[in-house]
Scaffold this motif. Structure first.
Motif, PDB file in Angstrom:
ATOM      1  N   SER A  72      18.565   2.962  90.540  1.00  0.00           N
ATOM      2  CA  SER A  72      19.606   3.842  90.298  1.00  0.00           C
ATOM      3  C   SER A  72      20.864   3.353  91.331  1.00  0.00           C
ATOM      4  O   SER A  72      20.637   3.029  92.549  1.00  0.00           O
ATOM      5  N   ARG A 124      30.300  13.418  90.292  1.00  0.00           N
ATOM      6  CA  ARG A 124      30.228  13.187  88.950  1.00  0.00           C
ATOM      7  C   ARG A 124      29.526  11.937  88.514  1.00  0.00           C
ATOM      8  O   ARG A 124      28.720  11.891  87.632  1.00  0.00           O
ATOM      9  N   ARG A 125      29.629  10.946  89.188  1.00  0.00           N
ATOM     10  CA  ARG A 125      29.199   9.505  88.810  1.00  0.00           C
ATOM     11  C   ARG A 125      27.465   9.511  89.169  1.00  0.00           C
ATOM     12  O   ARG A 125      26.824   9.039  88.496  1.00  0.00           O
ATOM     13  N   ASN A 126      27.384  10.220  90.238  1.00  0.00           N
ATOM     14  CA  ASN A 126      25.875  10.399  90.442  1.00  0.00           C
ATOM     15  C   ASN A 126      25.042  11.042  89.629  1.00  0.00           C
ATOM     16  O   ASN A 126      23.978  10.841  89.150  1.00  0.00           O
ATOM     17  N   ALA A 127      25.740  12.160  88.961  1.00  0.00           N
ATOM     18  CA  ALA A 127      25.184  13.035  88.045  1.00  0.00           C
ATOM     19  C   ALA A 127      25.039  12.064  86.744  1.00  0.00           C
ATOM     20  O   ALA A 127      23.977  12.321  85.902  1.00  0.00           O
ATOM     21  N   ALA A 128      25.976  11.440  86.083  1.00  0.00           N
ATOM     22  CA  ALA A 128      25.831  10.661  85.195  1.00  0.00           C
ATOM     23  C   ALA A 128      24.628   9.453  85.214  1.00  0.00           C
ATOM     24  O   ALA A 128      24.118   9.277  84.214  1.00  0.00           O
ATOM     25  N   GLU A 129      24.742   8.875  86.693  1.00  0.00           N
ATOM     26  CA  GLU A 129      23.671   7.845  86.703  1.00  0.00           C
ATOM     27  C   GLU A 129      22.415   8.404  86.496  1.00  0.00           C
ATOM     28  O   GLU A 129      21.421   7.878  86.044  1.00  0.00           O
ATOM     29  N   ARG A 130      21.995   9.699  87.084  1.00  0.00           N
ATOM     30  CA  ARG A 130      20.798  10.362  86.940  1.00  0.00           C
ATOM     31  C   ARG A 130      20.556  10.699  85.435  1.00  0.00           C
ATOM     32  O   ARG A 130      19.425  10.323  84.972  1.00  0.00           O
ATOM     33  N   GLU A 131      21.383  11.136  84.603  1.00  0.00           N
ATOM     34  CA  GLU A 131      21.434  11.295  83.408  1.00  0.00           C
ATOM     35  C   GLU A 131      20.962  10.004  82.452  1.00  0.00           C
ATOM     36  O   GLU A 131      20.242  10.023  81.606  1.00  0.00           O
ATOM     37  N   MET A 132      21.553   8.986  82.862  1.00  0.00           N
ATOM     38  CA  MET A 132      21.362   7.797  82.234  1.00  0.00           C
ATOM     39  C   MET A 132      19.822   7.073  82.315  1.00  0.00           C
ATOM     40  O   MET A 132      19.302   6.718  81.316  1.00  0.00           O
TER      41      MET A 132
END
Length: 448
Positions: A357, A364-372
């Motif tokens: 990752s 915000r973008r770290n959370a989206a990366e995790r969700e991906m």
């Protein structure tokens, strides 16, 4: 008043087996053995236009296609080019000849104990050699069909089919003609060689020691000449472009997905570890971000490993519930929900490994990366569950390991970056799942 006699006899043919062919061994001359049997005093001999139906096993024996039985699985692997279907140890495969059949045609019947037979290297070439040899030996122009036994999709039972041919019109293409009512024939192509093979099997049998049969009375199916332009039985093999079921129709793919149902009651029957590994192989074809492979599957195949994990998870759950202020009665009721994992004969813990990752300077973008990555893990687990259903195994995906990841990592000695994403109970369903009405898909999408 009697009906007038027909001016021409009705269509018909005769089929008989050739007795007297001894046990065939590597290097034997099949032409001599068949010619001797066909010219025995009590038999009518061979004539132009006859068709000989020769069991592939004697061709294989004469050609030395015999291997040790201990190598059967390796022999199947060597003969197969594509697995079409699998149930337990039974494999339906496409073999190197293009034939789709059980175990690639590798057979342990009608051969000495401890040995197995492979199909002839080139059944059409074997048929051509037999035809030419019988013409030289007996002066007759006959058709040759090398036969083997097949199962068939959608039909129970076995029948003989043609896997090699020479001097025989293996297909009768009626397209472009009309039927007796004048209707055009647009798709009718008759598998003449297969029909002949099946007729011969009625007199050869499977255990009677009669590997060759003769059909007389159908001279129109025998192609005259040396067969140099003969397509052989290869013409019977449906090519990939015309095979509607090669990879499954869209209907079959959708049905495969709906076979995945949550199963909570299992029988005591053991789970084939190979089936689970094949399901893992399907799981890791799921889409993933950044060209990573974020899936790991921990296979708990021993009872001790399952009990140790489930006991530790139960203790952690009870501690959480007590901290939440639940009564002991309520805690016991909730803990019983985990019985589906205890009753399963096999457990799998899917894990997310997001070591590929990206890191960003904002939350915000770290959370989206995790969700991906979590979405990719879910896709992998769905592949896994669907593949298990294809192996006739039931499953239930339970989220429990996600609530005590440190405990799971500790008990299973997993690396710190392995995040357990639930647990999958695997086993043979104790009962068929209840009927589930189809959902109206229009409720689940919107069009812009």
């Amino acid at each position: 008043m009697t009906a007038p006699l027909p001016t021409t006899p009705p269509p018909g043919f005769r089929v008989w087996a050739l007795p007297g062919i001894p046990e065939v061994r590597p290097g034997d001359d099949l032409v001599k053995l068949i010619a001797a049997a066909a010219t025995a005093d009590e038999l009518p001999g061979l004539a132009d236009g006859d068709v000989l139906l020769v069991t592939s096993k004697i061709v294989s024996k004469a050609e030395g296609r015999i291997v040790e039985a201990a190598d059967r699985q390796a022999a199947i692997d060597a003969e197969a080019v594509r697995v079409v279907a699998r149930r337990g140890e039974l494999r339906i495969v496409e073999n190197r000849l293009g034939l789709v059949m059980a175990a690639a045609g590798v057979d342990a019947s009608n051969t000495a104990a401890g040995t197995i037979l492979l199909l002839p290297e080139d059944p059409d070439a074997s048929a051509r050699a037999l035809r030419a040899g019988l013409r030289d030996a007996l002066g007759v122009d006959v058709g040759i069909i090398v036969t083997d036994t097949f199962g068939r999709p959608w039909r129970s039972g076995l029948t003989d089919v043609a896997i090699g041919a020479a001097g025989v019109r293996v297909l009768d293409d009626l397209r472009g003609g009309v039927d007796s009512h004048g209707n055009p024939l647009n798709v009718t192509v008759v598998a003449t060689a297969d029909e002949l093979a099946a007729a011969g099997d009625l007199v050869k049998g499977k255990a009677s020691g009669l590997p060759v049969a003769v059909v007389r009375g159908l001279p129109h199916v025998v192609a005259p000449g040396d067969g140099g332009s003969d397509l052989g039985a290869r013409a019977l093999v449906r090519n990939a472009a015309d095979d509607m079921f090669r990879l499954g129709t869209s209907e079959a793919v959708r049905e495969a997905v709906t076979l995945r149902r949550t199963v909570r009651e299992f029988t005591d029957a053991p789970v084939d570890p190979g089936a689970v590994r094949r399901a893992v192989a399907a799981a890791v074809t799921a889409p993933a971000p950044h060209h990573t492979t974020p899936w790991r599957f921990v296979l708990l195949e021993s009872e001790s490993s399952r009990v140790e994990l489930l006991d530790a998870m139960r203790d952690a759950w009870i501690a959480d519930l007590r901290g939440d202020g639940f009564s002991e009665e309520s805690i016991a009721k909730r803990v019983r929900r985990g019985d589906v994992l205890r009753k399963a004969p096999y457990l799998v813990v899917p894990c997310l490994v997001a070591d590929g990752s990206h890191t960003y300077p904002d939350a915000r973008r770290n959370a989206a990366e995790r969700e991906m990555f979590v979405v990719a893990a879910g896709a992998g687990v769905q592949n896994f569950l669907v593949a298990l259903a294809g192996e006739r195994l039931g499953s239930a995906w339970v989220s429990s390991t996600m609530f005590c990841r440190d405990v799971v990592r500790s008990v299973l000695s997993l690396p710190e970056n392995w995040d357990p994403m639930g647990a999958v109970a695997v086993g043979h369903a104790a009962a068929p799942p209840r009927e589930r009405p189809a959902r109206d898909a229009s409720e689940f999408f919107s069009v812009r």
